[in-house]
Design an enzyme around this catalytic site. Structure first.
Site, short mmCIF file in Angstrom:
data_model
loop_
_atom_site.label_atom_id
_atom_site.label_comp_id
_atom_site.label_asym_id
_atom_site.label_seq_id
_atom_site.Cartn_x
_atom_site.Cartn_y
_atom_site.Cartn_z
CB SER A 42 -0.97 0.22 1.24
OG SER A 42 -1.66 -1.13 1.17
N1 SAM Z 1 -0.16 -4.88 4.15
C1 SAM Z 1 0.74 -5.50 2.93
C2 SAM Z 1 1.92 -4.97 2.91
O1 SAM Z 1 2.30 -4.09 3.60
O2 SAM Z 1 2.72 -5.14 1.89
C3 SAM Z 1 -0.16 -5.20 1.76
C4 SAM Z 1 -1.18 -6.14 1.69
S1 SAM Z 1 -2.06 -6.30 0.09
C5 SAM Z 1 -2.79 -4.70 -0.24
C6 SAM Z 1 -3.34 -7.54 0.49
C7 SAM Z 1 -2.87 -8.59 0.72
O3 SAM Z 1 -3.90 -9.37 1.04
C8 SAM Z 1 -2.27 -9.40 -0.33
O4 SAM Z 1 -1.29 -10.06 -0.04
C9 SAM Z 1 -3.40 -10.53 -0.88
O5 SAM Z 1 -2.89 -11.88 -1.03
C10 SAM Z 1 -3.95 -10.92 0.76
N2 SAM Z 1 -5.27 -11.37 0.95
C11 SAM Z 1 -6.40 -11.33 0.06
N3 SAM Z 1 -7.44 -11.92 0.51
C12 SAM Z 1 -6.83 -12.64 1.77
C13 SAM Z 1 -7.46 -13.52 2.63
N4 SAM Z 1 -8.55 -14.11 2.56
N5 SAM Z 1 -6.64 -13.87 3.91
C14 SAM Z 1 -5.30 -13.54 3.75
N6 SAM Z 1 -4.88 -12.84 2.77
C15 SAM Z 1 -5.52 -12.37 1.84
#
Ligand code: SAM
Length: 196
Positions: A42
């Site tokens: 993000s």
């Molecule tokens: N906070 C992270 C960072 O600092 O890099 C960025 C997160 S990214 C915007 C969103 C993440 O959520 C992705 O890596 C995606 O694979 C994960 N995601 C999506 N659905 C999910 C789920 N049901 N459970 C766990 N992770 C999930």
């Protein structure tokens, strides 16, 4: 912990460390960047805003859904007592864990799986941070939030979400406040979007 101290900790963590070699040069930009598998880290100003909304303290047990690059995890783990982080993409989790291990964190616990169901075994959590876009607030996450707890979660369509601050009072009354608009990648899982 107050917002000023959270900001200091946020600035003590090098965002470029969590990026791949091609993206590293852009780490200073206030924008989301690709981390592979169609996912993003993000924009830094939003990471700070969400952490300040979550308002973790050093006594807190935190659940993070969406480990991604591990950048947000590192910030939470520098502030809180314990961080339980869940990521659905195994390859992303492996890279993030290696980086966080290199930083010598011993208070982070990792799970590859569907974070829309939370991580029941270690509940309740004082703080829950969701860093992917939910279609609705998953009941399991609300149930796993401790009394007096706070949750930050983007909720809306895949294109635009309202960032919600959810609090649970000491007598378990839930309050939901919208604090602005954001755009995250989808939260995919049983209580999220379907994997298309
Ligand atoms: N906070 C992270 C960072 O600092 O890099 C960025 C997160 S990214 C915007 C969103 C993440 O959520 C992705 O890596 C995606 O694979 C994960 N995601 C999506 N659905 C999910 C789920 N049901 N459970 C766990 N992770 C999930």
């Amino acid at each position: 912990m107050d917002k000023k101290k959270i900001k200091e900790i946020f600035h003590s963590i090098d965002r470029s460390f969590f990026l791949g070699k091609d993206e590293r040069q852009y780490a200073f930009l206030n924008m989301p960047l690709p981390i592979g598998y169609g996912q993003t880290i993000s924009q830094p100003s939003l990471v700070l805003k969400m952490t300040q909304l979550l308002l973790p303290t050093k006594e807190n047990k935190v659940l993070e859904i969406g480990t991604g690059s591990g950048f947000q995890t590192a910030i939470l783990a520098k502030i809180a007592d314990k961080v339980y982080t869940v990521e659905r993409i195994k390859q992303l989790m492996e890279v993030a864990k290696e980086k966080l291990d290199n930083m010598n964190f011993t208070n982070i616990f990792y799970k590859v799986g569907d974070g829309t169901k939370g991580w029941k075994e270690h509940a309740p959590y004082d703080r829950i941070m969701v860093t992917a876009a939910a279609s609705a607030v998953p009941d399991d996450l609300v149930n796993q939030l401790a009394k007096g707890g706070r949750m930050v979660i983007p909720v809306g369509t895949p294109n635009l979400q309202e960032l919600k601050l959810i609090t649970k009072s000491d007598d378990s009354v839930i309050n939901i406040k919208s604090v602005g608009y954001v755009r995250f990648v989808e939260l995919i899982g049983k209580y999220g979007w379907k994997n298309r």
